[in-house]
Write an enzyme that holds these catalytic residues in place. Structure first.
Site, short mmCIF file in Angstrom:
data_model
loop_
_atom_site.label_atom_id
_atom_site.label_comp_id
_atom_site.label_asym_id
_atom_site.label_seq_id
_atom_site.Cartn_x
_atom_site.Cartn_y
_atom_site.Cartn_z
N THR A 1 1.79 -1.53 -14.69
CA THR A 1 3.59 -1.31 -15.24
C THR A 1 4.10 -2.50 -16.09
O THR A 1 3.51 -3.78 -15.98
CB THR A 1 4.13 -1.51 -13.80
OG1 THR A 1 5.55 -1.13 -14.98
CG2 THR A 1 3.97 -2.55 -13.23
N ASP A 2 4.78 -2.20 -17.20
CA ASP A 2 5.54 -3.04 -18.03
C ASP A 2 6.23 -4.24 -16.86
O ASP A 2 6.85 -5.14 -17.10
CB ASP A 2 6.33 -2.66 -18.97
CG ASP A 2 7.32 -1.85 -18.06
OD1 ASP A 2 7.32 -0.84 -17.26
OD2 ASP A 2 8.05 -1.04 -19.87
N GLU A 3 6.62 -3.56 -16.00
CA GLU A 3 8.03 -4.66 -15.10
C GLU A 3 7.40 -5.59 -14.64
O GLU A 3 8.01 -6.63 -14.20
CB GLU A 3 7.80 -3.17 -13.51
CG GLU A 3 8.10 -2.44 -13.91
CD GLU A 3 9.11 -1.53 -12.91
OE1 GLU A 3 9.25 -2.31 -12.14
OE2 GLU A 3 9.52 -0.14 -12.88
N TYR B 1 7.99 -3.88 -5.70
CA TYR B 1 7.35 -3.08 -5.88
C TYR B 1 6.19 -3.96 -7.28
O TYR B 1 5.62 -3.81 -7.19
CB TYR B 1 7.93 -2.49 -6.66
CG TYR B 1 7.11 -1.30 -8.05
CD1 TYR B 1 5.59 -0.86 -7.28
CD2 TYR B 1 7.30 -1.38 -9.16
CE1 TYR B 1 4.87 -0.50 -8.40
CE2 TYR B 1 6.42 -1.09 -9.87
CZ TYR B 1 5.20 -0.35 -9.44
OH TYR B 1 3.97 0.57 -10.99
N LYS C 1 2.94 -5.72 -8.10
CA LYS C 1 1.97 -5.32 -9.14
C LYS C 1 1.44 -6.21 -9.74
O LYS C 1 0.11 -5.95 -10.46
CB LYS C 1 2.56 -3.87 -9.43
CG LYS C 1 3.24 -2.99 -9.39
CD LYS C 1 1.41 -1.77 -8.82
CE LYS C 1 0.64 -1.33 -10.30
NZ LYS C 1 -0.52 -0.60 -10.00
P1 NAD Z 1 3.44 8.12 -7.61
O1 NAD Z 1 3.98 7.29 -6.24
O2 NAD Z 1 3.19 8.92 -8.22
O3 NAD Z 1 1.46 8.00 -6.31
C1 NAD Z 1 0.70 7.27 -6.45
C2 NAD Z 1 -0.21 7.74 -5.44
O4 NAD Z 1 -1.28 6.86 -4.48
C3 NAD Z 1 -0.25 8.79 -4.57
O5 NAD Z 1 -0.97 10.33 -4.96
C4 NAD Z 1 -0.35 8.09 -2.21
O6 NAD Z 1 -1.17 9.11 -2.22
C5 NAD Z 1 -1.77 7.56 -3.37
N1 NAD Z 1 -1.44 6.38 -2.46
C6 NAD Z 1 -0.39 5.43 -2.45
N2 NAD Z 1 -0.94 4.56 -1.12
C7 NAD Z 1 -2.61 5.19 -0.79
C8 NAD Z 1 -3.38 4.29 -0.57
N3 NAD Z 1 -3.23 3.31 0.08
N4 NAD Z 1 -4.59 4.66 -0.02
C9 NAD Z 1 -5.18 5.82 -0.94
N5 NAD Z 1 -3.84 6.14 -2.04
C10 NAD Z 1 -3.01 6.13 -2.29
O7 NAD Z 1 2.64 7.05 -8.59
P2 NAD Z 1 2.26 7.32 -10.32
O8 NAD Z 1 3.41 7.42 -10.89
O9 NAD Z 1 1.80 8.41 -10.60
O10 NAD Z 1 1.49 5.68 -10.14
C11 NAD Z 1 0.67 5.67 -10.75
C12 NAD Z 1 0.60 3.92 -11.19
O11 NAD Z 1 0.53 4.18 -12.17
C13 NAD Z 1 0.91 3.16 -10.09
O12 NAD Z 1 -0.33 1.76 -10.17
C14 NAD Z 1 2.05 2.67 -11.37
O13 NAD Z 1 2.02 1.14 -10.84
C15 NAD Z 1 1.92 2.54 -12.20
N6 NAD Z 1 2.69 2.18 -13.08
C16 NAD Z 1 3.67 4.24 -13.43
C17 NAD Z 1 4.33 4.44 -13.68
C18 NAD Z 1 5.49 5.34 -13.90
O14 NAD Z 1 6.56 5.43 -14.30
N7 NAD Z 1 5.62 5.92 -12.97
C19 NAD Z 1 4.60 3.36 -15.10
C20 NAD Z 1 3.51 2.26 -15.48
C21 NAD Z 1 2.14 2.28 -14.19
O1 DAU Z 2 8.17 0.80 -16.72
C1 DAU Z 2 7.34 1.62 -15.13
C2 DAU Z 2 7.84 1.55 -14.20
O2 DAU Z 2 8.72 2.70 -14.06
C3 DAU Z 2 6.66 1.78 -13.05
O3 DAU Z 2 6.09 1.00 -13.13
C4 DAU Z 2 7.27 2.84 -12.21
O4 DAU Z 2 6.48 2.72 -10.38
C5 DAU Z 2 8.35 4.10 -12.26
O5 DAU Z 2 8.57 4.34 -11.07
C6 DAU Z 2 9.25 3.82 -12.60
O6 DAU Z 2 10.09 2.45 -12.80
P1 DAU Z 2 11.96 2.00 -12.97
O7 DAU Z 2 12.04 1.55 -11.46
O8 DAU Z 2 12.45 2.00 -13.81
O9 DAU Z 2 12.25 4.05 -12.48
P2 DAU Z 2 13.32 5.30 -11.50
O10 DAU Z 2 12.83 6.30 -12.06
O11 DAU Z 2 13.12 4.49 -10.44
O12 DAU Z 2 13.92 3.96 -12.01
C7 DAU Z 2 14.41 4.43 -14.18
C8 DAU Z 2 15.85 4.23 -14.04
O13 DAU Z 2 17.05 5.34 -13.55
C9 DAU Z 2 16.09 3.20 -13.78
O14 DAU Z 2 16.84 1.92 -14.25
C10 DAU Z 2 17.15 3.15 -12.28
C11 DAU Z 2 17.23 4.12 -12.88
N1 DAU Z 2 18.20 5.46 -12.03
C12 DAU Z 2 17.17 5.70 -11.15
C13 DAU Z 2 16.99 7.21 -9.89
C14 DAU Z 2 16.68 6.88 -9.53
C15 DAU Z 2 19.28 5.96 -11.86
O15 DAU Z 2 20.23 5.02 -12.40
N2 DAU Z 2 19.72 6.92 -11.17
C16 DAU Z 2 18.78 7.50 -10.04
O16 DAU Z 2 18.77 8.26 -9.64
#
Ligand code: NAD
Ligand code: DAU
Length: 332
Positions: free
Chosen positions: A121-123, A148, A152
């Site tokens: 992630t960019d975080e 989190y 990562k």
């Molecule tokens: P998600 O929470 O939707 O999915 C995570 C999956 O991992 C789930 O299916 C869960 O059951 C599985 N999991 C969790 N713990 C596990 C374990 N111990 N063993 C096996 N499986 C396990 O997450 P996502 O949003 O799809 O993110 C996927 C990946 O992408 C993550 O590595 C996250 O850090 C990265 N990422 C997410 C975003 C975003 O915007 N959501 C952006 C950049 C990177």
């Molecule tokens: O940047 C990549 C990341 O993006 C991933 O690594 C994470 O897995 C993914 O969850 C996401 O993280 P954020 O914390 O940015 O996403 P989230 O959807 O939780 O929130 C997006 C933005 O919206 C953040 O500034 C918090 C805000 N927010 C979130 C929720 C749930 C609100 O304002 N209201 C809300 O109800």
């Protein structure tokens, strides 16, 4: 090519599995996922059983992982605890999955010399000021803020060390915020869409001015496939689609697309340590691998995502009440 896709029952993983099976007819996929609260077999329905297999299990289970890894040519590692707000409530599973789980996979990849792609992630880079002209690049120093993002960041560093010390054939990608179908209702965009669909008002943390850099999850999938196939071993690639928007802008667009007044939202308690802004410079990925995003019109991608949630209430409804109760308990 036999791929072991961890976390393939989650949001981005399940989208990637559909994408790669559609784009590469010779690929077979095994999903390894423990079906945590965030994973669902419903996100993988309809896939060809000749080319797709599901294994339920924990990526930190060394015996299970040690048996599966040598049956594959590459691991694509999506599995993670992924939600910042949950990591503030209880960091324990984040350390287990993101750190111990990644370590367990790396050890198996090392032992069996299997190609490894790590999804990050960019975080890991921390945040930027709203008025900073800079964006994150592959050389931005690590500076994570939350449990989190720090786990990562730790997992990225494990991958880098396993490349350098043990010669593991790994690459890393750090992507910005994804949106699209099959995203859990705890996350920002699905929460606000499903709030409106269930008669609740969208909830913006703080002043709503924090900025995220949105990318459609299918564009994330195409970038991961490009890196898996053509990325240079040991390299990190940032993935982003120039999608910076304030949270307030996103909520206003959701309300407008759903036919509601654009100010029909609530400002709620801010997230502790809330990162201000993320912004990705993806020049390296574009120049080196010729990648470009397909979803360049955010409003059109958002409208399609809203339509998906309208049509798939049976997928998201079961989780909605519990998620809202947990947010309400902390004033959000
Ligand atoms: P998600 O929470 O939707 O999915 C995570 C999956 O991992 C789930 O299916 C869960 O059951 C599985 N999991 C969790 N713990 C596990 C374990 N111990 N063993 C096996 N499986 C396990 O997450 P996502 O949003 O799809 O993110 C996927 C990946 O992408 C993550 O590595 C996250 O850090 C990265 N990422 C997410 C975003 C975003 O915007 N959501 C952006 C950049 C990177
Ligand atoms: O940047 C990549 C990341 O993006 C991933 O690594 C994470 O897995 C993914 O969850 C996401 O993280 P954020 O914390 O940015 O996403 P989230 O959807 O939780 O929130 C997006 C933005 O919206 C953040 O500034 C918090 C805000 N927010 C979130 C929720 C749930 C609100 O304002 N209201 C809300 O109800």
């Amino acid at each position: 090519m036999r791929l072991l896709v961890t976390g393939g029952a989650g949001f981005i993983g399940s989208n990637f599995v559909r994408y790669v099976l559609g784009e590469r007819p010779a690929v077979r996929v095994t999903v390894l996922d423990n079906l945590s609260y965030a994973g669902s077999l419903r996100s993988l329905e309809g896939l060809d059983p000749e080319r797709f297999r599901f294994v339920r299990g924990d990526i930190a289970d060394a015996d299970l992982v040690g048996g599966l890894v040598p049956e594959h040519d590459a691991i694509v590692h999506f599995a993670a605890e992924s939600h910042n707000d949950n990591s503030l409530r209880d960091p324990t599973p984040f350390v287990h999955t993101n750190l111990v789980g990644t370590f367990t996979l790396l050890e198996a990849a090392r032992r069996h010399d299997v190609r490894f792609h790590h999804i990050s992630t960019d975080e890991v880079y921390g945040d930027l000021a709203l008025d900073d002209p800079a964006r994150f690049t592959e050389s931005t120093p690590y500076n994570p803020s939350s449990p989190y993002s720090s786990t990562k960041a730790g997992s990225d560093l494990l991958v880098r060390a396993w490349v350098r010390s043990f010669g593991v054939r790994a690459t890393i990608s750090n992507c910005s915020n994804n949106y699209g179908p099959y995203q859990h209702v705890e996350k920002f965009i699905p929460r606000q869409i499903t709030n409106v669909l269930t008669g609740l008002r969208p909830k913006l943390y703080g002043d709503g001015l924090n900025v995220r850099d949105w990318i459609h999850t299918e564009d994330h999938s195409s970038a991961v496939l490009a890196i898996l196939e053509r990325g240079r071993i040991g390299e990190t690639y940032l993935i982003g689609a120039d999608g910076e928007r304030s949270n307030r802008e996103v909520v206003e667009a959701i309300l407008e697309l759903l036919g509601e007044p654009s100010d029909a939202y609530d400002l709620v308690r801010d997230r502790p340590g809330h990162d201000v802004r993320y912004a990705i410079d993806s020049s390296k990925l574009r120049a080196e691998l010729g990648w470009a995003p397909r979803y360049t019109d955010f409003r059109a991608g958002l409208a399609a995502t809203i339509q998906w949630y309208r049509e798939h209430e049976d997928w998201w409804r079961p989780a909605k009440d519990e998620v809202e109760a947990a947010y309400a308990a902390q004033g959000q």
